[in-house]
Write an enzyme that holds these catalytic residues in place. Structure first.
Site, PDB file in Angstrom:
ATOM      1  N   ASP A  53       0.838  -1.207   0.000  1.00 21.25           N
ATOM      2  CA  ASP A  53       0.000   0.000   0.000  1.00 21.25           C
ATOM      3  C   ASP A  53       0.872   1.256   0.000  1.00 21.25           C
ATOM      4  O   ASP A  53       0.366   2.369  -0.005  1.00 21.25           O
ATOM      5  CB  ASP A  53      -1.014  -0.008   1.150  1.00 21.25           C
ATOM      6  CG  ASP A  53      -0.371  -0.066   2.521  1.00 21.25           C
ATOM      7  OD1 ASP A  53       0.868  -0.181   2.606  1.00 21.25           O
ATOM      8  OD2 ASP A  53      -1.114   0.007   3.528  1.00 21.25           O
ATOM      9  N   SER A  54       2.213   1.050  -0.053  1.00 24.96           N
ATOM     10  CA  SER A  54       3.120   2.162  -0.337  1.00 24.96           C
ATOM     11  C   SER A  54       2.831   2.722  -1.735  1.00 24.96           C
ATOM     12  O   SER A  54       3.345   3.789  -2.087  1.00 24.96           O
ATOM     13  CB  SER A  54       4.580   1.701  -0.243  1.00 24.96           C
ATOM     14  OG  SER A  54       4.783   0.514  -0.978  1.00 24.96           O
ATOM     15  N   ASP A  92      -0.990  -6.177  -0.040  1.00 26.70           N
ATOM     16  CA  ASP A  92      -1.341  -5.522   1.220  1.00 26.70           C
ATOM     17  C   ASP A  92      -2.846  -5.338   1.338  1.00 26.70           C
ATOM     18  O   ASP A  92      -3.516  -4.964   0.359  1.00 26.70           O
ATOM     19  CB  ASP A  92      -0.719  -4.113   1.271  1.00 26.70           C
ATOM     20  CG  ASP A  92       0.529  -4.067   2.126  1.00 26.70           C
ATOM     21  OD1 ASP A  92       0.699  -4.934   3.004  1.00 26.70           O
ATOM     22  OD2 ASP A  92       1.336  -3.142   1.917  1.00 26.70           O
ATOM     23  N   LYS A 122      -1.127  -9.314   3.135  1.00 26.21           N
ATOM     24  CA  LYS A 122      -0.316  -8.850   4.266  1.00 26.21           C
ATOM     25  C   LYS A 122      -1.162  -7.888   5.099  1.00 26.21           C
ATOM     26  O   LYS A 122      -1.883  -7.062   4.553  1.00 26.21           O
ATOM     27  CB  LYS A 122       0.966  -8.165   3.792  1.00 26.21           C
ATOM     28  CG  LYS A 122       1.800  -7.596   4.956  1.00 26.21           C
ATOM     29  CD  LYS A 122       3.227  -7.252   4.545  1.00 26.21           C
ATOM     30  CE  LYS A 122       3.367  -5.938   3.848  1.00 26.21           C
ATOM     31  NZ  LYS A 122       2.907  -4.758   4.603  1.00 26.21           N
ATOM     32  N   GLU A 124      -1.173  -5.398   8.778  1.00 25.07           N
ATOM     33  CA  GLU A 124      -0.384  -4.738   9.821  1.00 25.07           C
ATOM     34  C   GLU A 124      -1.029  -4.936  11.195  1.00 25.07           C
ATOM     35  O   GLU A 124      -2.228  -4.718  11.354  1.00 25.07           O
ATOM     36  CB  GLU A 124      -0.289  -3.229   9.537  1.00 25.07           C
ATOM     37  CG  GLU A 124       0.498  -2.923   8.274  1.00 25.07           C
ATOM     38  CD  GLU A 124       0.648  -1.430   8.018  1.00 25.07           C
ATOM     39  OE1 GLU A 124       0.309  -0.608   8.900  1.00 25.07           O
ATOM     40  OE2 GLU A 124       1.115  -1.081   6.913  1.00 25.07           O
ATOM     41  N   GLU A 191       9.361  -3.981  10.417  1.00 19.84           N
ATOM     42  CA  GLU A 191       9.784  -2.705   9.824  1.00 19.84           C
ATOM     43  C   GLU A 191      10.403  -1.793  10.869  1.00 19.84           C
ATOM     44  O   GLU A 191       9.801  -1.523  11.916  1.00 19.84           O
ATOM     45  CB  GLU A 191       8.586  -2.021   9.146  1.00 19.84           C
ATOM     46  CG  GLU A 191       8.956  -0.695   8.499  1.00 19.84           C
ATOM     47  CD  GLU A 191       7.938  -0.186   7.492  1.00 19.84           C
ATOM     48  OE1 GLU A 191       6.960  -0.916   7.187  1.00 19.84           O
ATOM     49  OE2 GLU A 191       8.119   0.944   7.010  1.00 19.84           O
TER      50      GLU A 191
HETATM   51  O1  KIV Z   1       3.561  -1.089   1.626  1.00 20.45           O
HETATM   52  C1  KIV Z   1       4.737  -1.483   1.600  1.00 20.45           C
HETATM   53  O2  KIV Z   1       5.497  -1.244   0.649  1.00 20.45           O
HETATM   54  C2  KIV Z   1       5.216  -2.252   2.737  1.00 20.45           C
HETATM   55  C3  KIV Z   1       6.684  -2.519   2.811  1.00 20.45           C
HETATM   56  C4  KIV Z   1       7.385  -1.292   3.255  1.00 20.45           C
HETATM   57  C5  KIV Z   1       6.991  -3.676   3.680  1.00 20.45           C
HETATM   58  O3  KIV Z   1       4.464  -2.643   3.568  1.00 20.45           O
END
Ligand code: KIV
Length: 273
Positions: A53-54, A92, A122, A124, A191
């Site tokens: 989600d970056s 994510d 993924k 969090e 992280e």
């Molecule tokens: O969203 C992302 O790119 C991430 C990485 C920084 C692990 O969660």
């Protein structure tokens, strides 16, 4: 041509990642958000591609990951999976699609898997989201955890500084990592935490631990593609190693193109019909 050749050309699976940890083979993971880059990254031999989600930061220009929607994540993940043959693709789950309500979390994860062809999600968080993790796992969807600096909680943390330096937070992180492992997560991202803590978690867990800003004691490493390729020049944390300076390459190439158009050098006779 890539300078690396994967020793095992078979499709990477969650099971294969477990084998890699058992053998002490480090796991390479990188983000991607579109078909073209995902194709190149996969061909270079990447083990895991994260549709992070970056994307909110590096693709959409937001200052946080919070605005990302489920539809947007699915769009990016669809583009990535179309280009990937070997790497395991993890997507994510965006902010607001899994916290609080395990059934909603399951519905969000099912949409990602059905609509994007990603192979895992993924999430969090630790104890707070354990119900959601368990519910998603119960549907046979592999889950990767994410602890330490969890960017979706930036408004709670207030900064992107290193997490878990204090004993209490470190103890919670270790307990959360063990809970996620017991629940059935196939891997965990850590992280921006102290390297000694990440090494301890990696050695105490049997599932792979992938670090970002968490030192060399992890079972693998992940970076954001735009950061390591030097596209995103404004971001220079200590943990980041830049493998290319694509901002300069792109600037030079685009500048040359403009010059050639303005001077009528492009197109020449061979470049027309
Ligand atoms: O969203 C992302 O790119 C991430 C990485 C920084 C692990 O969660």
């Amino acid at each position: 041509m890539s300078t690396y050749t994967a020793s095992d050309p078979r499709k990477v699976t969650t099971r294969r990642l477990a084998e890699m940890k058992a053998k002490g083979e480090k796991i390479a993971m990188l983000t991607a958000y579109d078909y073209s880059m995902a194709t190149l990254i996969d061909q270079a031999g990447m083990d895991v591609i994260l549709v992070g989600d970056s994307a909110s930061n590096v693709m959409a220009g937001n200052t946080t990951t919070l605005p990302m929607t489920l539809d947007q994540m699915i769009y990016h993940a669809q583009s990535v999976t179309r280009g990937v043959k070997r790497a395991l693709v993890v997507c994510d789950m965006p902010f607001g699609t899994y916290q609080g309500n395990p059934l909603e979390a399951l519905a969000s994860a099912v949409r990602i898997m059905k609509e994007s062809n990603a192979e895992a999600v993924k999430i969090e968080g630790g104890e707070e989201i354990l119900d959601s993790v368990e519910r998603i796992l119960s549907a046979g969807i592999p889950v990767m955890g994410h602890l330490g600096l969890t960017p979706q909680s930036i408004n709670k943390f207030g900064t992107y500084n290193v997490r878990a330096r204090e004993e209490e937070e470190a103890a919670k992180l270790i307990a959360d990592a063990k809970r996620l492992e017991q629940a059935g997560c196939f891997a965990i991202v850590l992280e921006k935490i102290p390297a000694t803590l990440a090494a301890r978690v990696s050695s105490e867990l049997t599932i792979p631990v992938i670090g970002i800003g968490a030192g060399g004691g992890c079972d693998g490493q992940v970076l954001v593609m735009h950061d390591m390729l030097g596209i995103n020049q404004g971001f220079s944390p200590r943990f980041l190693r830049r493998y290319a300076d694509l901002a300069t390459v792109i600037n030079d190439a685009v500048g040359q193109y403009i010059t050639d158009v303005k001077s009528s050098d492009f197109p020449n006779e061979k470049e027309q019909y």
